[in-house]
Design a protein around this motif. Sequence first.
Motif, short mmCIF file in Angstrom:
data_model
loop_
_atom_site.label_atom_id
_atom_site.label_comp_id
_atom_site.label_asym_id
_atom_site.label_seq_id
_atom_site.Cartn_x
_atom_site.Cartn_y
_atom_site.Cartn_z
N MET A 192 -9.92 -8.16 32.89
CA MET A 192 -10.09 -8.11 34.36
C MET A 192 -11.41 -8.75 34.73
O MET A 192 -12.45 -8.47 34.13
N ASP A 193 -11.38 -9.65 35.70
CA ASP A 193 -12.59 -10.34 36.14
C ASP A 193 -13.57 -9.35 36.76
O ASP A 193 -13.20 -8.52 37.60
N LEU A 194 -14.83 -9.45 36.37
CA LEU A 194 -15.83 -8.49 36.84
C LEU A 194 -16.10 -8.62 38.34
O LEU A 194 -16.38 -7.62 39.02
N LEU A 195 -16.01 -9.82 38.87
CA LEU A 195 -16.23 -10.00 40.31
C LEU A 195 -15.10 -9.38 41.13
O LEU A 195 -15.34 -8.81 42.20
N ILE A 196 -13.87 -9.47 40.61
CA ILE A 196 -12.75 -8.82 41.29
C ILE A 196 -12.94 -7.31 41.27
O ILE A 196 -12.68 -6.61 42.26
N ALA A 197 -13.40 -6.79 40.13
CA ALA A 197 -13.65 -5.36 40.02
C ALA A 197 -14.71 -4.91 41.01
O ALA A 197 -14.57 -3.87 41.68
N LEU A 198 -15.78 -5.70 41.14
CA LEU A 198 -16.83 -5.36 42.10
C LEU A 198 -16.30 -5.39 43.52
O LEU A 198 -16.59 -4.48 44.32
N ALA A 199 -15.53 -6.41 43.87
CA ALA A 199 -14.97 -6.51 45.21
C ALA A 199 -14.07 -5.32 45.52
O ALA A 199 -14.08 -4.78 46.64
N ALA A 200 -13.31 -4.86 44.52
CA ALA A 200 -12.40 -3.74 44.73
C ALA A 200 -13.16 -2.45 45.06
O ALA A 200 -12.78 -1.73 46.00
N VAL A 201 -14.23 -2.16 44.32
CA VAL A 201 -14.95 -0.92 44.59
C VAL A 201 -15.75 -1.02 45.88
O VAL A 201 -15.94 -0.02 46.59
N VAL A 202 -16.23 -2.21 46.22
CA VAL A 202 -16.93 -2.39 47.50
C VAL A 202 -15.98 -2.11 48.66
O VAL A 202 -16.33 -1.40 49.62
N LEU A 203 -14.78 -2.66 48.61
CA LEU A 203 -13.80 -2.43 49.67
C LEU A 203 -13.43 -0.96 49.77
O LEU A 203 -13.27 -0.42 50.87
N LEU A 204 -13.29 -0.31 48.63
CA LEU A 204 -12.96 1.12 48.66
C LEU A 204 -14.07 1.92 49.33
O LEU A 204 -13.81 2.81 50.15
N GLY A 214 -24.25 0.37 48.04
CA GLY A 214 -25.07 0.57 46.84
C GLY A 214 -24.37 1.43 45.81
O GLY A 214 -24.44 1.16 44.61
N GLN A 215 -23.64 2.46 46.26
CA GLN A 215 -22.90 3.30 45.33
C GLN A 215 -21.79 2.51 44.64
O GLN A 215 -21.49 2.75 43.46
N ALA A 216 -21.18 1.59 45.37
CA ALA A 216 -20.15 0.73 44.75
C ALA A 216 -20.77 -0.12 43.64
O ALA A 216 -20.20 -0.25 42.55
N LEU A 217 -21.93 -0.70 43.93
CA LEU A 217 -22.60 -1.53 42.93
C LEU A 217 -23.00 -0.71 41.71
O LEU A 217 -22.82 -1.15 40.56
N ILE A 218 -23.48 0.51 41.95
CA ILE A 218 -23.90 1.37 40.83
C ILE A 218 -22.69 1.77 39.99
O ILE A 218 -22.75 1.79 38.76
N ALA A 219 -21.58 2.10 40.65
CA ALA A 219 -20.36 2.44 39.90
C ALA A 219 -19.91 1.26 39.04
O ALA A 219 -19.49 1.44 37.88
N TRP A 220 -19.98 0.07 39.59
CA TRP A 220 -19.60 -1.14 38.85
C TRP A 220 -20.50 -1.32 37.63
O TRP A 220 -20.02 -1.64 36.52
#
Length: 256
Positions: free
Chosen positions: A1-13, A109-115
């Motif tokens: 899984m692409d890491l940028l897609i993963a980051l975008a997913a948690v940011v949107l959530l 910021g929490q999304a970034l930290i989770a990633w």
Amino acid sequence: MDLLIALAAVVLLMIGLWAWQLRSGRADWVDAAWAACIGGLALAYALLGEGAVEKRLLVALVTGSWAFRLARHLAVRLAGHDQEDGRYQAMREHFGTRANAFFFVFFIGQALIAWLFALPAWVVANDPDSTLGPAVFAGLAIWAISLGGESLADRQLAAFRKDPSTRGQVCRRGLWRYSRHPNYFFEWLHWFSYPLLALGAPAQWLTWLGPVLMLLFLYRLTGIPYTEQQSLKSRGDAYREYQRTTSPFIPWPPRD
């Protein structure tokens, strides 16, 4: 899984959760969502990773069990209260009319930290080595000890809080006799599983982000400092005595 897609997913959530808290006034649910995001990313990495099947299964087991146990524990605690957690109420009061703008940045910021915290799971899930050697079993042993210790500490504290005779007192039962934050200690210990599970893997150095960042956040930023500040407000001198006699983090025999 692409890491940028993963980051975008948690940011949107997290943006969706931020929009929900505008109506509910419950920004504290970000804590449970943070843990669930790590678990969700770990499962996605386990499913879509390019590493050995054995390592991907370990990611699902180790990270998934830790993250979803923590998410469930936090969700049950949050659901049991009608009002927002005191830490988040204090943030609202501090920022006033700018609170929702602050929370937007905070949730991102929490999304970034989770990633970031899910990166060790990504390393393991993409490790091509299927060998289950001594290092892997040592990592599994640390995972089992940390998961059991954190679960036990949470149950001991929950039982203490439910006991009407302990109202206003400081919990010194079980693991809480030896550490003021045994749940935090075992949460930190969990992250040492990944350098062992991914020993020799490409980008193995990323697995050390877990223990290093978790120690920083728990000991200096969002964990112990805020928790102890709240405890001093509610328990006063009783908690000051607890601070004097009990180790702040690593379980250790109490001082007289």
